[in-house]
Write a protein that holds these residues in place. Structure first.
Motif, PDB file in Angstrom:
ATOM      1  N   GLY A  64       0.738  -1.275  -0.101  1.00 28.98           N
ATOM      2  CA  GLY A  64       0.126   0.064  -0.131  1.00 28.98           C
ATOM      3  C   GLY A  64       0.746   1.260   0.093  1.00 28.98           C
ATOM      4  N   LYS A  65       2.056   1.070  -0.029  1.00 33.68           N
ATOM      5  CA  LYS A  65       2.922   2.335  -0.117  1.00 33.68           C
ATOM      6  C   LYS A  65       3.841   2.608  -1.538  1.00 33.68           C
ATOM      7  N   THR A  66       4.456   1.402  -1.762  1.00 31.47           N
ATOM      8  CA  THR A  66       5.309   1.465  -3.044  1.00 31.47           C
ATOM      9  C   THR A  66       4.780   1.484  -4.253  1.00 31.47           C
ATOM     10  N   ILE A  67       5.302   2.828  -5.157  1.00 29.56           N
ATOM     11  CA  ILE A  67       4.684   3.212  -6.333  1.00 29.56           C
ATOM     12  C   ILE A  67       5.368   2.303  -7.437  1.00 29.56           C
ATOM     13  N   GLY A  68       4.542   1.772  -8.368  1.00 28.99           N
ATOM     14  CA  GLY A  68       5.000   1.169  -9.489  1.00 28.99           C
ATOM     15  C   GLY A  68       3.907   1.642 -10.687  1.00 28.99           C
ATOM     16  N   GLU A  69       4.250   0.999 -11.875  1.00 27.58           N
ATOM     17  CA  GLU A  69       3.466   1.311 -12.918  1.00 27.58           C
ATOM     18  C   GLU A  69       2.597   0.219 -13.279  1.00 27.58           C
ATOM     19  N   ILE A  70       1.164   0.442 -13.570  1.00 31.53           N
ATOM     20  CA  ILE A  70       0.191  -0.490 -13.918  1.00 31.53           C
ATOM     21  C   ILE A  70       0.343  -1.209 -15.174  1.00 31.53           C
TER      22      ILE A  70
ATOM     23  N   VAL B 146      -0.443   2.159  -6.170  1.00 28.91           N
ATOM     24  CA  VAL B 146       0.216   1.190  -5.172  1.00 28.91           C
ATOM     25  C   VAL B 146      -0.807   0.096  -5.201  1.00 28.91           C
ATOM     26  N   TRP B 147      -0.483  -1.280  -4.473  1.00 31.46           N
ATOM     27  CA  TRP B 147      -1.355  -2.199  -4.331  1.00 31.46           C
ATOM     28  C   TRP B 147      -1.241  -2.580  -2.977  1.00 31.46           C
ATOM     29  N   ASP B 148      -2.473  -3.312  -2.316  1.00 30.39           N
ATOM     30  CA  ASP B 148      -2.447  -3.670  -1.004  1.00 30.39           C
ATOM     31  C   ASP B 148      -2.470  -5.249  -0.808  1.00 30.39           C
ATOM     32  N   SER B 149      -2.327  -5.820   0.417  1.00 31.67           N
ATOM     33  CA  SER B 149      -2.208  -6.965   0.432  1.00 31.67           C
ATOM     34  C   SER B 149      -3.415  -7.873   0.120  1.00 31.67           C
ATOM     35  N   ASP B 150      -4.574  -7.258   0.042  1.00 32.13           N
ATOM     36  CA  ASP B 150      -5.958  -7.541  -0.362  1.00 32.13           C
ATOM     37  C   ASP B 150      -6.146  -7.760  -1.881  1.00 32.13           C
TER      38      ASP B 150
ATOM     39  N   MET C 288      -2.314   6.376  -8.222  1.00 30.45           N
ATOM     40  CA  MET C 288      -1.658   7.611  -7.509  1.00 30.45           C
ATOM     41  C   MET C 288      -1.755   8.523  -8.595  1.00 30.45           C
ATOM     42  N   ASP C 289      -1.360   8.363  -9.726  1.00 29.57           N
ATOM     43  CA  ASP C 289      -1.341   9.448 -10.787  1.00 29.57           C
ATOM     44  C   ASP C 289      -0.887   9.012 -12.210  1.00 29.57           C
ATOM     45  N   ARG C 290      -1.100   9.719 -13.206  1.00 31.01           N
ATOM     46  CA  ARG C 290      -0.479   9.388 -14.412  1.00 31.01           C
ATOM     47  C   ARG C 290       1.061   9.508 -14.282  1.00 31.01           C
ATOM     48  N   LEU C 291       1.885   8.560 -14.865  1.00 31.34           N
ATOM     49  CA  LEU C 291       3.397   8.711 -14.817  1.00 31.34           C
ATOM     50  C   LEU C 291       3.889   9.811 -15.431  1.00 31.34           C
ATOM     51  N   LYS C 292       3.038  10.469 -16.318  1.00 35.42           N
ATOM     52  CA  LYS C 292       3.397  11.753 -17.157  1.00 35.42           C
ATOM     53  C   LYS C 292       2.965  13.113 -16.263  1.00 35.42           C
ATOM     54  N   ASP C 293       2.321  12.639 -15.073  1.00 31.97           N
ATOM     55  CA  ASP C 293       1.827  13.932 -14.360  1.00 31.97           C
ATOM     56  C   ASP C 293       2.378  13.813 -13.069  1.00 31.97           C
ATOM     57  N   VAL C 294       3.104  12.847 -12.547  1.00 27.69           N
ATOM     58  CA  VAL C 294       3.683  12.681 -11.188  1.00 27.69           C
ATOM     59  C   VAL C 294       4.867  13.866 -11.169  1.00 27.69           C
ATOM     60  N   ILE C 295       4.916  14.658 -10.263  1.00 25.99           N
ATOM     61  CA  ILE C 295       5.910  15.730 -10.287  1.00 25.99           C
ATOM     62  C   ILE C 295       7.122  15.323  -9.809  1.00 25.99           C
ATOM     63  N   LYS C 296       8.350  15.329 -10.308  1.00 23.88           N
ATOM     64  CA  LYS C 296       9.669  15.083 -10.005  1.00 23.88           C
ATOM     65  C   LYS C 296      10.430  16.353  -9.152  1.00 23.88           C
ATOM     66  N   SER C 297      10.613  16.209  -8.143  1.00 22.10           N
ATOM     67  CA  SER C 297      11.162  17.423  -7.389  1.00 22.10           C
ATOM     68  C   SER C 297      12.159  16.581  -6.468  1.00 22.10           C
ATOM     69  N   GLY C 298      13.402  17.339  -6.747  1.00 24.51           N
ATOM     70  CA  GLY C 298      14.555  16.944  -6.217  1.00 24.51           C
ATOM     71  C   GLY C 298      14.936  15.342  -6.046  1.00 24.51           C
ATOM     72  N   GLY C 299      14.446  14.734  -7.094  1.00 25.97           N
ATOM     73  CA  GLY C 299      14.713  13.456  -6.932  1.00 25.97           C
ATOM     74  C   GLY C 299      13.650  12.440  -6.432  1.00 25.97           C
ATOM     75  N   GLU C 300      12.542  13.067  -5.722  1.00 28.12           N
ATOM     76  CA  GLU C 300      11.381  12.354  -5.143  1.00 28.12           C
ATOM     77  C   GLU C 300      10.153  12.828  -5.921  1.00 28.12           C
ATOM     78  N   TRP C 301       9.162  12.001  -5.581  1.00 24.62           N
ATOM     79  CA  TRP C 301       7.993  12.106  -6.470  1.00 24.62           C
ATOM     80  C   TRP C 301       6.846  12.890  -5.436  1.00 24.62           C
ATOM     81  N   ILE C 302       6.102  13.641  -6.246  1.00 25.82           N
ATOM     82  CA  ILE C 302       5.003  14.512  -5.650  1.00 25.82           C
ATOM     83  C   ILE C 302       3.627  13.774  -6.399  1.00 25.82           C
ATOM     84  N   VAL C 303       2.668  13.230  -5.765  1.00 22.10           N
ATOM     85  CA  VAL C 303       1.580  12.729  -6.451  1.00 22.10           C
ATOM     86  C   VAL C 303       0.682  13.969  -6.663  1.00 22.10           C
TER      87      VAL C 303
END
Length: 562
Positions: free
Chosen positions: A397-403, A437-441, A447-462
């Motif tokens: 439920g935390k680690t972001i990846g692509e669908i 993200v996906w959870d144990s269930d 979270m976002d479109r890959l093209k819309d995620v904001i890359k700020s200082g090496g981190e992602w902002i959703v």
């Protein structure tokens, strides 16, 4: 006969084809008197039964064959037939008559620019166009650019069709063709024949064509019929459905195909007039409406909206994330919002906010969180969330990846574009470009479109998380958060806010509001946008009524360096 001989000779007996006409045939046999209503804002309502629509489909097919429409097969496309029309019974008839002949229906996106409309018609190779009369000025402007169109069929809600001449093109009238034609006797053909073609816009370059076979669309319709009969949809033959997603957009999300399996009454409204649509929802006792979030917003904020009791109405959301503020506004009116997910490339539906048996006993507040954001794959669909190397991310439920997805109804390729096709299907899975993200269930949280995620200082902002929070401010009507170039951080978030009608809000109001969520630990402080732009104009929209962040990024690209 041995099993080996039977398998070898199976095609000599009967190899049942999954073709679209078999959907409507079954619907007519099972629900012959079910009603289809065409209720445009500027003409009298028209009521037809499934049986009457089927008769018109068959007559239209005869007319199409007489106009020279030729079938295709799995190795070559049939005649391409384009349609420029709003949601109507006529569009529904084209959905079945054109593919029923083995030809290809190109649902032309009338919200595209004239240049893109001409491009898609030429790229598709349309030979015949079915055109609503209100699009005649557009057609007359682009007809010199159309290289393959030979015939045009005009459609109108007026008692008398317009008399039109187009240079080098034969012109016909839709109802004249229906009246003068006898019912067609549809034949079986290979289910792998392409049935539909339409175009989707990307961030760069011209629109890309996607196409689907009969087999794919029948399986898609069956899966939707199954998933929408389950909780929390629980739709049945007793429901009255109004699609508010255009029929030119991704098969109107499969509704016009699934409707004949589910036997539901459908109401088509022509051009979207929100006050008239509210009135029609009330008059026709509509129980289920589906569309993108902005459509729900327009219905709820229309001046006439308070006149109508919307309690119990179900709204199927798709196209983009449902802002939390809009969700709460809908719930305050008694509307049940159910989230869904898909792409043009996926026909489109691949996931919905479906309840497991254990979910039914959850408290209502927990259910609502899943209704708004949680997703489960629908039947025959398999979804993964992967890292940049194609490996599954943890179900924490935390680690972001692509669908990425596999399903029987995904477009096999971009039309005439092998390079983009390879990119789409890398690793043998269709890459959606959405991060989640996906959870144990097994619930998927986009979270976002890959093209819309904001890359700020090496981190992602959703961006969607910030939009969710800002949308809950009582004065906010619309919001979009974009990444804008920054000399130090690469990108920083900028929020564009449109106040609700009659409301006022400032940049400081929004920043102070966000700080409350920083203090509660819901977002880090560095996520707070560097700038909040208050706009009195509605956000620019894509052809499918989503906020057009591409335009916003271009418009405000220098706002942090000025």
């Amino acid at each position: 006969m041995s099993i080996e001989e039977f398998v070898e000779r199976a095609s000599e007996f009967y190899d049942y084809p999954l073709t679209l006409t078999n959907l409507i045939k079954w619907g007519v046999d099972t629900f012959p008197e079910q009603e289809i209503v065409y209720a445009p804002p500027d003409a009298p309502k028209l009521r037809l039964t499934f049986t009457q629509v089927w008769d018109r489909v068959r007559r239209l097919a005869t007319a199409l064959e007489q106009l020279g429409v030729k079938p295709g097969d799995p190795k070559r496309l049939g005649t391409r037939v384009g349609a420029l029309e709003w949601n109507s019974h006529r569009y529904l008839e084209l959905y079945y008559a054109v593919p029923g002949l083995g030809a290809v229906l190109h649902t032309v996106n009338v919200r595209y620019s004239p240049e893109d409309i001409a491009y898609t018609i030429n790229h598709a190779g349309d030979e015949i166009l079915f055109v609503k009369d209100e699009f005649l000025p557009l057609l007359q402007a682009i007809i010199p650019k159309l290289k393959t169109v030979k015939k045009v069929v005009l459609m109108t809600d007026k008692p008398e069709p317009p008399q039109v001449k187009l240079p080098g093109v034969e012109v016909y009238n839709y109802e004249d063709l229906i009246r003068s034609s006898s019912p067609y006797d549809f034949k079986d053909f290979d289910e792998r024949t392409v049935a539909t073609l339409f175009y989707t816009s990307g961030t760069t370059g011209p629109p890309k064509g996607v196409f689907f076979t009969h087999r794919q669309l029948v399986l898609h319709a069956m899966a939707i019929a199954i998933s929408t009969s389950a909780p929390p949809y629980e739709l049945s033959v007793r429901d009255v459905v109004m699609p508010l997603v255009p029929m030119y957009h991704v098969h109107a999300w499969g509704g016009p195909h699934a409707m004949f399996l589910a036997g539901q009454k459908y109401v088509f409204t022509g051009r979207m007039d929100w006050g008239y649509i509210l009135k029609t929802i009330s008059e026709e006792k509509v129980t289920y409406v589906y569309g993108v979030p902005v459509i729900l917003y327009l219905l709820l904020t229309h001046p006439d909206s308070p006149k109508y009791d919307l309690r119990g109405l179900k709204y199927g959301n798709g196209g983009s994330a449902m802002p939390e503020g809009l969700y709460k506004l809908a719930r305050s009116r008694g509307i049940i919002v159910i989230n869904g997910y898909g792409l043009s490339e996926t026909a489109p539906v691949i996931a919905q906010a479906l309840f497991k048996a254990s979910t039914l006993n959850w408290p209502e507040d927990k259910k609502e969180n899943y209704l708004m954001k949680g997703l489960r794959q629908i039947p025959l669909t398999f979804i993964r969330v992967v890292d940049e190397y194609g490996k599954d991310v943890p179900k924490d439920g935390k680690t972001i990846g692509e669908i990425v997805v596999r399903s029987p109804w995904l477009t096999p390729a971009y039309f005439k574009d092998p390079e983009k096709t390879r990119e789409l299907w890398r690793g043998g899975w269709l890459h959606t470009g959405d991060v989640a993200v996906w959870d144990s269930d097994g619930h998927i949280w986009i979270m976002d479109r890959l093209k819309d995620v904001i890359k700020s200082g090496g981190e992602w902002i959703v961006s969607t998380k910030l939009e969710d929070i800002i949308s809950t401010h009582p004065a906010v009507g619309e919001v979009a958060v974009i990444g804008v170039p920054h000399p130090k951080w690469g990108e920083r978030p900028v929020a564009v806010v449109v106040p609700k009608p009659g409301q006022r809000v400032t940049e400081d109001d929004i920043k102070n509001y966000l700080m409350k969520f920083v203090e509660k630990g819901e977002i880090p402080k560095w996520w707070v946008p560097d700038k909040v732009i208050i706009s009195e104009k509605e956000l620019p929209k894509t052809s499918t009524a989503k906020a057009d962040k591409k335009i916003l990024r271009e418009l405000y690209k220098n706002v942090l360096s000025a």
